[in-house]
Design a protein around this motif. Structure first.
Motif, PDB file in Angstrom:
ATOM      1  N   MET A 166      33.068 -22.325  25.681  1.00 27.53           N
ATOM      2  CA  MET A 166      33.428 -22.978  26.926  1.00 27.53           C
ATOM      3  C   MET A 166      33.298 -21.966  28.059  1.00 27.53           C
ATOM      4  O   MET A 166      33.697 -20.822  27.926  1.00 27.53           O
ATOM      5  N   LYS A 167      32.746 -22.412  29.169  1.00 30.71           N
ATOM      6  CA  LYS A 167      32.587 -21.564  30.340  1.00 30.71           C
ATOM      7  C   LYS A 167      33.409 -22.157  31.478  1.00 30.71           C
ATOM      8  O   LYS A 167      33.257 -23.340  31.812  1.00 30.71           O
ATOM      9  N   VAL A 168      34.297 -21.347  32.056  1.00 29.31           N
ATOM     10  CA  VAL A 168      35.164 -21.783  33.145  1.00 29.31           C
ATOM     11  C   VAL A 168      34.974 -20.794  34.288  1.00 29.31           C
ATOM     12  O   VAL A 168      35.139 -19.586  34.100  1.00 29.31           O
ATOM     13  N   PHE A 169      34.625 -21.306  35.479  1.00 30.86           N
ATOM     14  CA  PHE A 169      34.384 -20.411  36.605  1.00 30.86           C
ATOM     15  C   PHE A 169      34.569 -21.151  37.928  1.00 30.86           C
ATOM     16  O   PHE A 169      34.654 -22.378  37.967  1.00 30.86           O
ATOM     17  N   ALA A 170      34.628 -20.372  38.992  1.00 24.78           N
ATOM     18  CA  ALA A 170      34.679 -20.908  40.358  1.00 24.78           C
ATOM     19  C   ALA A 170      33.956 -19.919  41.258  1.00 24.78           C
ATOM     20  O   ALA A 170      33.716 -18.774  40.868  1.00 24.78           O
ATOM     21  N   LYS A 171      33.600 -20.368  42.449  1.00 30.15           N
ATOM     22  CA  LYS A 171      32.985 -19.492  43.445  1.00 30.15           C
ATOM     23  C   LYS A 171      33.950 -19.328  44.606  1.00 30.15           C
ATOM     24  O   LYS A 171      34.555 -20.301  45.065  1.00 30.15           O
ATOM     25  N   VAL A 172      34.079 -18.102  45.088  1.00 29.43           N
ATOM     26  CA  VAL A 172      34.892 -17.834  46.263  1.00 29.43           C
ATOM     27  C   VAL A 172      34.210 -18.496  47.450  1.00 29.43           C
ATOM     28  O   VAL A 172      33.001 -18.332  47.656  1.00 29.43           O
ATOM     29  N   SER A 173      34.962 -19.283  48.224  1.00 28.38           N
ATOM     30  CA  SER A 173      34.349 -20.084  49.284  1.00 28.38           C
ATOM     31  C   SER A 173      34.459 -19.494  50.688  1.00 28.38           C
ATOM     32  O   SER A 173      33.831 -19.995  51.616  1.00 28.38           O
ATOM     33  N   ARG A 174      35.241 -18.431  50.847  1.00 26.74           N
ATOM     34  CA  ARG A 174      35.349 -17.839  52.188  1.00 26.74           C
ATOM     35  C   ARG A 174      35.764 -16.383  52.089  1.00 26.74           C
ATOM     36  O   ARG A 174      36.168 -15.898  51.039  1.00 26.74           O
ATOM     37  N   GLY A 175      35.646 -15.695  53.214  1.00 28.01           N
ATOM     38  CA  GLY A 175      36.008 -14.287  53.256  1.00 28.01           C
ATOM     39  C   GLY A 175      34.849 -13.376  52.887  1.00 28.01           C
ATOM     40  O   GLY A 175      33.712 -13.811  52.701  1.00 28.01           O
ATOM     41  N   ARG A 176      35.156 -12.089  52.774  1.00 26.18           N
ATOM     42  CA  ARG A 176      34.129 -11.083  52.490  1.00 26.18           C
ATOM     43  C   ARG A 176      33.455 -11.297  51.142  1.00 26.18           C
ATOM     44  O   ARG A 176      32.312 -10.919  50.952  1.00 26.18           O
ATOM     45  N   GLN A 177      34.172 -11.877  50.194  1.00 24.61           N
ATOM     46  CA  GLN A 177      33.621 -12.057  48.850  1.00 24.61           C
ATOM     47  C   GLN A 177      33.063 -13.464  48.622  1.00 24.61           C
ATOM     48  O   GLN A 177      32.869 -13.871  47.487  1.00 24.61           O
ATOM     49  N   LYS A 178      32.752 -14.154  49.699  1.00 23.87           N
ATOM     50  CA  LYS A 178      32.210 -15.513  49.607  1.00 23.87           C
ATOM     51  C   LYS A 178      31.002 -15.524  48.665  1.00 23.87           C
ATOM     52  O   LYS A 178      30.124 -14.679  48.747  1.00 23.87           O
ATOM     53  N   GLY A 179      31.004 -16.499  47.753  1.00 20.76           N
ATOM     54  CA  GLY A 179      29.912 -16.636  46.802  1.00 20.76           C
ATOM     55  C   GLY A 179      30.110 -15.914  45.483  1.00 20.76           C
ATOM     56  O   GLY A 179      29.377 -16.147  44.525  1.00 20.76           O
ATOM     57  N   GLU A 180      31.095 -15.028  45.406  1.00 20.61           N
ATOM     58  CA  GLU A 180      31.371 -14.307  44.155  1.00 20.61           C
ATOM     59  C   GLU A 180      31.900 -15.280  43.102  1.00 20.61           C
ATOM     60  O   GLU A 180      32.655 -16.196  43.412  1.00 20.61           O
ATOM     61  N   ILE A 181      31.514 -15.060  41.867  1.00 16.51           N
ATOM     62  CA  ILE A 181      31.964 -15.876  40.744  1.00 16.51           C
ATOM     63  C   ILE A 181      33.249 -15.281  40.173  1.00 16.51           C
ATOM     64  O   ILE A 181      33.328 -14.069  39.951  1.00 16.51           O
ATOM     65  N   VAL A 182      34.240 -16.123  39.942  1.00 18.63           N
ATOM     66  CA  VAL A 182      35.494 -15.701  39.319  1.00 18.63           C
ATOM     67  C   VAL A 182      35.724 -16.517  38.054  1.00 18.63           C
ATOM     68  O   VAL A 182      35.223 -17.631  37.919  1.00 18.63           O
ATOM     69  N   THR A 183      36.487 -15.959  37.134  1.00 19.98           N
ATOM     70  CA  THR A 183      36.835 -16.618  35.875  1.00 19.98           C
ATOM     71  C   THR A 183      38.351 -16.572  35.702  1.00 19.98           C
ATOM     72  O   THR A 183      39.032 -15.830  36.413  1.00 19.98           O
ATOM     73  N   PRO A 184      38.907 -17.327  34.768  1.00 14.46           N
ATOM     74  CA  PRO A 184      40.365 -17.312  34.576  1.00 14.46           C
ATOM     75  C   PRO A 184      40.884 -15.894  34.373  1.00 14.46           C
ATOM     76  O   PRO A 184      40.319 -15.114  33.599  1.00 14.46           O
ATOM     77  N   HIS A 185      41.920 -15.575  35.096  1.00 14.34           N
ATOM     78  CA  HIS A 185      42.513 -14.231  35.052  1.00 14.34           C
ATOM     79  C   HIS A 185      43.450 -14.110  33.853  1.00 14.34           C
ATOM     80  O   HIS A 185      44.371 -14.903  33.704  1.00 14.34           O
ATOM     81  N   ARG A 186      43.179 -13.125  33.018  1.00 18.32           N
ATOM     82  CA  ARG A 186      44.046 -12.881  31.866  1.00 18.32           C
ATOM     83  C   ARG A 186      45.039 -11.784  32.248  1.00 18.32           C
ATOM     84  O   ARG A 186      44.651 -10.688  32.628  1.00 18.32           O
ATOM     85  N   HIS A 187      46.318 -12.104  32.158  1.00 19.38           N
ATOM     86  CA  HIS A 187      47.372 -11.158  32.520  1.00 19.38           C
ATOM     87  C   HIS A 187      47.589 -10.135  31.406  1.00 19.38           C
ATOM     88  O   HIS A 187      47.090 -10.295  30.290  1.00 19.38           O
ATOM     89  N   GLU A 188      48.340  -9.091  31.701  1.00 19.29           N
ATOM     90  CA  GLU A 188      48.582  -8.012  30.735  1.00 19.29           C
ATOM     91  C   GLU A 188      49.186  -8.522  29.431  1.00 19.29           C
ATOM     92  O   GLU A 188      48.948  -7.949  28.374  1.00 19.29           O
ATOM     93  N   ASP A 189      49.963  -9.599  29.503  1.00 19.16           N
ATOM     94  CA  ASP A 189      50.578 -10.143  28.291  1.00 19.16           C
ATOM     95  C   ASP A 189      49.622 -11.060  27.521  1.00 19.16           C
ATOM     96  O   ASP A 189      49.993 -11.667  26.521  1.00 19.16           O
ATOM     97  N   GLY A 190      48.377 -11.186  28.006  1.00 18.69           N
ATOM     98  CA  GLY A 190      47.372 -11.983  27.322  1.00 18.69           C
ATOM     99  C   GLY A 190      47.343 -13.447  27.701  1.00 18.69           C
ATOM    100  O   GLY A 190      46.544 -14.206  27.174  1.00 18.69           O
ATOM    101  N   THR A 191      48.193 -13.856  28.632  1.00 20.30           N
ATOM    102  CA  THR A 191      48.250 -15.266  29.016  1.00 20.30           C
ATOM    103  C   THR A 191      47.435 -15.527  30.282  1.00 20.30           C
ATOM    104  O   THR A 191      47.107 -14.610  31.033  1.00 20.30           O
TER     105      THR A 191
END
Length: 79
Positions: free
Chosen positions: A1-26
């Motif tokens: 499964m692939k889950v992603f989004a694109k930043v829509s504004r600001g300096r990083q507009k267009g960058e691809i992001v994925t679900p953030h995994r926290h230090e506890d693994g969640t």
């Protein structure tokens, strides 16, 4: 499964992001941006399930500074 989004504004507009995994693994979903409302889920499948129910998801990348909250309409899910 692939889950992603694109930043829509600001300096990083267009960058691809994925679900953030926290230090506890969640992963985190939330109805608001406030930490008190965060719901920690253990798997990517659970993250996707909550996104489909309307919660927002915290997402990040090595380029985008800090995790950001994305609305369900901005998150793309591919099998």
């Amino acid at each position: 499964m692939k889950v992603f989004a694109k930043v829509s504004r600001g300096r990083q507009k267009g960058e691809i992001v994925t679900p953030h995994r926290h230090e506890d693994g969640t992963y985190v979903v939330s109805p608001t941006r406030f930490e008190k409302d965060y719901v920690h889920v253990a798997t990517l499948e659970a993250f996707v399930s909550e996104i489909r129910k309307g919660l927002k998801g915290r997402m990040s990348s090595h380029v985008v500074k800090g995790p950001r909250l994305f609305s369900p309409s901005s998150i793309h899910i591919e099998s």
